[in-house]
Motif scaffolding. Structure first.
Motif, short mmCIF file in Angstrom:
data_model
loop_
_atom_site.label_atom_id
_atom_site.label_comp_id
_atom_site.label_asym_id
_atom_site.label_seq_id
_atom_site.Cartn_x
_atom_site.Cartn_y
_atom_site.Cartn_z
N UNK A 27 6.26 -1.38 -9.19
CA UNK A 27 7.71 -1.58 -9.27
C UNK A 27 8.06 -2.50 -10.45
N UNK A 28 7.30 -3.59 -10.61
CA UNK A 28 7.59 -4.50 -11.71
C UNK A 28 7.31 -3.84 -13.06
N UNK A 29 6.21 -3.11 -13.18
CA UNK A 29 5.91 -2.41 -14.43
C UNK A 29 7.04 -1.45 -14.77
N UNK A 30 7.56 -0.76 -13.77
CA UNK A 30 8.66 0.18 -13.99
C UNK A 30 9.91 -0.56 -14.45
N UNK A 40 0.02 -3.17 -4.61
CA UNK A 40 0.04 -2.14 -5.66
C UNK A 40 1.47 -1.68 -5.91
N UNK A 41 2.25 -1.53 -4.83
CA UNK A 41 3.65 -1.12 -4.95
C UNK A 41 4.46 -2.17 -5.71
#
Length: 194
Positions: free
Chosen positions: A12-15, A7-8
């Motif tokens: 992180x990638x979406x951000x 999930x992290x």
């Protein structure tokens, strides 16, 4: 075999994707940026962004939600922690408004210059927009508390917001020199404080 993303990792990638898209949208206009261009800027395959967002509109909404949430949070925190009279607290929120706009030019432009159909809905974007607008109502609320009729107070609130937004936008465009938005706020504060 590729590893399963946590999930992290996904968050992180979406951000990161939103960070890259935000700059591209602000510099080129959202309509001039493709999912493929975002993928290339991230150094990933052209299909990777589609694992996280259905299309460019969803990315734009995510970028704007982040902006409105940060903006509202900063104004709410500033107003709540400011000391002094109601007028002094409203002025502190005004300074926070300017600081956010000048310090987050790409975000600010996308928030206020790039409307979307969900801006007025009960979607996550619509709720973020509503929260941000509520932070801007403290001035009108203070006028109503001092006895001004609601319609007149809301009209004054719109006038103050429009003036402040205009000053920030003009300073961002280098049409007004640095410090102009704060000078406008000070003038508004002297005029409206009476």
């Amino acid at each position: 075999m590729s590893r399963i993303l946590s999930h992290e990792d996904l968050t992180r990638f979406q951000s990161q994707l939103c960070d890259v898209a935000e700059v591209m949208f602000a510099e080129r206009g959202a309509e001039n940026v493709s999912m493929r261009q975002i993928a290339a800027a991230l150094g990933v395959s052209p299909m990777t962004p589609y694992r996280y967002f259905a299309n460019r509109e969803e990315i734009l909404a995510a970028v704007r939600i982040r902006g409105f949430e940060r903006f509202a949070g900063e104004l709410e925190q500033t107003y709540a922690s400011a000391e002094g009279t109601q007028h002094e607290r409203v002025m502190a929120a005004g300074r926070a408004y300017i600081a956010f706009g000048l310090g987050n030019a790409h975000t600010y432009r996308l928030m206020f210059e790039q409307g979307q159909s969900d801006d007025e809905s009960d979607s996550p974007l619509g709720r973020a927009v509503a929260r941000a607008r509520a932070t801007l109502s403290v001035y009108g609320d203070s006028l109503i508390a001092r006895g001004m009729p609601q319609a007149e107070a809301r009209a004054m609130e719109t006038l103050i917001w429009s003036t402040l937004h205009g000053a920030v936008s003009l300073e961002l465009a280098a049409t007004l020199p640095p410090g102009s938005a704060y000078a406008v706020l000070d003038m508004l504060g002297r005029t409206a404080g009476h």
